[in-house]
Write a protein that holds these residues in place. Structure first.
Motif, PDB file in Angstrom:
ATOM      1  N   ASN A 188     121.251 143.848  36.911  1.00  0.00           N
ATOM      2  CA  ASN A 188     120.540 143.068  37.927  1.00  0.00           C
ATOM      3  C   ASN A 188     120.337 143.816  39.239  1.00  0.00           C
ATOM      4  N   ALA A 189     121.312 144.601  39.634  1.00  0.00           N
ATOM      5  CA  ALA A 189     121.186 145.328  40.897  1.00  0.00           C
ATOM      6  C   ALA A 189     119.978 146.252  40.867  1.00  0.00           C
ATOM      7  N   TYR A 190     119.755 146.896  39.721  1.00  0.00           N
ATOM      8  CA  TYR A 190     118.584 147.770  39.579  1.00  0.00           C
ATOM      9  C   TYR A 190     117.294 146.964  39.629  1.00  0.00           C
ATOM     10  N   LYS A 191     117.285 145.814  38.948  1.00  0.00           N
ATOM     11  CA  LYS A 191     116.084 144.984  38.911  1.00  0.00           C
ATOM     12  C   LYS A 191     115.744 144.426  40.289  1.00  0.00           C
ATOM     13  N   ILE A 192     116.768 144.023  41.028  1.00  0.00           N
ATOM     14  CA  ILE A 192     116.535 143.497  42.372  1.00  0.00           C
ATOM     15  C   ILE A 192     115.893 144.554  43.258  1.00  0.00           C
ATOM     16  N   LEU A 193     116.317 145.798  43.097  1.00  0.00           N
ATOM     17  CA  LEU A 193     115.768 146.905  43.890  1.00  0.00           C
ATOM     18  C   LEU A 193     114.503 147.492  43.271  1.00  0.00           C
ATOM     19  N   GLU A 194     114.072 146.924  42.140  1.00  0.00           N
ATOM     20  CA  GLU A 194     112.837 147.318  41.464  1.00  0.00           C
ATOM     21  C   GLU A 194     112.856 148.778  41.018  1.00  0.00           C
ATOM     22  N   ILE A 195     113.994 149.187  40.428  1.00  0.00           N
ATOM     23  CA  ILE A 195     114.136 150.525  39.861  1.00  0.00           C
ATOM     24  C   ILE A 195     114.850 150.385  38.518  1.00  0.00           C
ATOM     25  N   ASP A 196     114.935 151.480  37.756  1.00  0.00           N
ATOM     26  CA  ASP A 196     115.667 151.413  36.497  1.00  0.00           C
ATOM     27  C   ASP A 196     116.940 152.261  36.592  1.00  0.00           C
ATOM     28  N   LYS A 197     117.731 152.241  35.536  1.00  0.00           N
ATOM     29  CA  LYS A 197     119.048 152.876  35.570  1.00  0.00           C
ATOM     30  C   LYS A 197     118.973 154.398  35.649  1.00  0.00           C
ATOM     31  N   SER A 198     117.824 154.965  35.363  1.00  0.00           N
ATOM     32  CA  SER A 198     117.680 156.418  35.439  1.00  0.00           C
ATOM     33  C   SER A 198     117.439 156.900  36.872  1.00  0.00           C
ATOM     34  N   ALA A 199     117.336 155.978  37.827  1.00  0.00           N
ATOM     35  CA  ALA A 199     117.060 156.346  39.216  1.00  0.00           C
ATOM     36  C   ALA A 199     118.182 157.206  39.785  1.00  0.00           C
ATOM     37  N   THR A 200     117.804 158.194  40.590  1.00  0.00           N
ATOM     38  CA  THR A 200     118.786 159.036  41.273  1.00  0.00           C
ATOM     39  C   THR A 200     119.340 158.286  42.478  1.00  0.00           C
ATOM     40  N   ASN A 201     120.383 158.822  43.065  1.00  0.00           N
ATOM     41  CA  ASN A 201     120.950 158.200  44.267  1.00  0.00           C
ATOM     42  C   ASN A 201     119.923 158.144  45.399  1.00  0.00           C
ATOM     43  N   ASP A 202     119.124 159.207  45.515  1.00  0.00           N
ATOM     44  CA  ASP A 202     118.067 159.206  46.535  1.00  0.00           C
ATOM     45  C   ASP A 202     117.019 158.138  46.239  1.00  0.00           C
ATOM     46  N   ASP A 203     116.709 157.946  44.957  1.00  0.00           N
ATOM     47  CA  ASP A 203     115.758 156.900  44.564  1.00  0.00           C
ATOM     48  C   ASP A 203     116.279 155.531  44.970  1.00  0.00           C
ATOM     49  N   ILE A 204     117.582 155.339  44.788  1.00  0.00           N
ATOM     50  CA  ILE A 204     118.199 154.054  45.124  1.00  0.00           C
ATOM     51  C   ILE A 204     118.119 153.807  46.628  1.00  0.00           C
ATOM     52  N   LYS A 205     118.383 154.833  47.412  1.00  0.00           N
ATOM     53  CA  LYS A 205     118.316 154.701  48.866  1.00  0.00           C
ATOM     54  C   LYS A 205     116.896 154.359  49.322  1.00  0.00           C
ATOM     55  N   LYS A 206     115.915 155.043  48.718  1.00  0.00           N
ATOM     56  CA  LYS A 206     114.514 154.775  49.064  1.00  0.00           C
ATOM     57  C   LYS A 206     114.114 153.359  48.661  1.00  0.00           C
ATOM     58  N   ALA A 207     114.580 152.947  47.473  1.00  0.00           N
ATOM     59  CA  ALA A 207     114.261 151.608  46.988  1.00  0.00           C
ATOM     60  C   ALA A 207     114.863 150.543  47.896  1.00  0.00           C
ATOM     61  N   TYR A 208     116.072 150.793  48.357  1.00  0.00           N
ATOM     62  CA  TYR A 208     116.731 149.832  49.249  1.00  0.00           C
ATOM     63  C   TYR A 208     115.949 149.676  50.547  1.00  0.00           C
ATOM     64  N   ARG A 209     115.532 150.789  51.127  1.00  0.00           N
ATOM     65  CA  ARG A 209     114.763 150.723  52.378  1.00  0.00           C
ATOM     66  C   ARG A 209     113.448 149.960  52.167  1.00  0.00           C
ATOM     67  N   LYS A 210     112.820 150.219  51.039  1.00  0.00           N
ATOM     68  CA  LYS A 210     111.557 149.544  50.722  1.00  0.00           C
ATOM     69  C   LYS A 210     111.757 148.042  50.554  1.00  0.00           C
ATOM     70  N   MET A 211     112.794 147.650  49.796  1.00  0.00           N
ATOM     71  CA  MET A 211     113.029 146.234  49.528  1.00  0.00           C
ATOM     72  C   MET A 211     113.541 145.504  50.768  1.00  0.00           C
ATOM     73  N   ALA A 212     114.350 146.189  51.578  1.00  0.00           N
ATOM     74  CA  ALA A 212     114.840 145.581  52.809  1.00  0.00           C
ATOM     75  C   ALA A 212     113.678 145.258  53.744  1.00  0.00           C
ATOM     76  N   LYS A 213     112.695 146.136  53.740  1.00  0.00           N
ATOM     77  CA  LYS A 213     111.506 145.897  54.558  1.00  0.00           C
ATOM     78  C   LYS A 213     110.673 144.756  53.978  1.00  0.00           C
ATOM     79  N   LYS A 214     110.521 144.731  52.652  1.00  0.00           N
ATOM     80  CA  LYS A 214     109.711 143.702  51.995  1.00  0.00           C
ATOM     81  C   LYS A 214     110.297 142.317  52.177  1.00  0.00           C
TER      82      LYS A 214
END
Length: 254
Positions: free
Chosen positions: A191-217
């Motif tokens: 669920n954490a990946y789905k909430i951030l709109e990424i999949d489990k193959s995402a890198t740590n940098d991908d996760i950080k970018k996704a968080y910033r994007k979703m926090a803004k949205k």
């Protein structure tokens, strides 16, 4: 505040099109009910007051447009499984009390009960009107609330899930946004990946970018035009995005 003044202050663009037709029928029933024990002249004055208060507003999005849209879509979801669970009805009322206070919540719930009696509501037409007039962030907030209603009795039935998915499509909400909000109401390892709109193959940098994007949205300021009550609702989505990010931080150790 009287019912007529409340409804007049609450409705902007939504008092037109298919939504206006639904609200018009509901308002007629409410005013008729209020006329019980009054003379005909008093009831007529009340109807005229409601018509005046609603029609004098400019067609711009405001808090009342969100509320009316919410009441209609909530009615559609609640009836999706062919029955109306009291826990779902209580959830709607409790949410309105929490957002608006008891008096305004009573007005809203009175209108909701009349909307809920209507048998033929076009989901597509209602949603297309909302899509045309309401900002994307507000539509996401509507979807989040609908999942909350469906989950109020402990679980979301297949028919409720199908109805919410249909509504999301008509509202112009993307599949990834739909899955993100849906994940906030399910217990799942991914669920954490789905909430951030990424999949489990995402890198740590991908996760950080996704968080910033979703926090803004999902930032509460996105619905500031709807008033403080709806900002509080948006804070719940924002909090879940933060929790999803913190969970992945802990799991990955970054």
């Amino acid at each position: 505040m009287s019912f007529s003044k409340w409804i007049g202050a609450s409705i902007g663009w939504s008092f037109g099109g298919p939504i206006g037709a639904i609200i018009g029928l509901a308002l007629g029933s409410v005013v008729d009910a209020m006329a019980n024990g009054k003379d005909v002249e008093a009831a007529t004055r009340q109807r005229r007051r409601v018509n005046y208060e609603t029609q004098r507003h400019q067609p711009q999005t405001q808090s009342g447009d969100f509320e009316v849209s919410l009441l209609i879509l909530a009615s559609i979801v609640i009836k999706a499984d062919g029955k109306q669970d009291q826990r779902e009805l209580d959830f709607v009322r409790q949410q309105f009390v929490g957002m608006y206070g008891k008096e305004q919540a009573n007005h809203a719930f009175r209108l909701f009960k009349e909307i809920n009696k209507q048998q033929h509501i076009s989901t597509r037409q209602v949603c297309l009107q909302i899509k045309q007039m309401m900002q994307h962030a507000s539509r996401l907030q509507l979807l989040h609330f609908l999942f909350g209603i469906a989950k109020a009795d402990g679980f979301v039935t297949d028919s409720e899930l199908s109805q919410i998915h249909t509504i999301a499509g008509y509202l112009g909400i993307s599949h990834v946004d739909y899955e993100s909000i849906k994940a906030m109401f399910y217990e799942n390892a991914d669920n954490a990946y789905k909430i951030l709109e990424i999949d489990k193959s995402a890198t740590n940098d991908d996760i950080k970018k996704a968080y910033r994007k979703m926090a803004k949205k999902y930032h509460p300021d996105k619905v500031v035009h709807l008033g403080e009550a709806h900002q509080k609702g948006a804070e719940e989505k924002f909090r879940q995005v933060q929790e999803a990010y913190e969970k992945l931080q802990k799991e990955r150790g970054f």
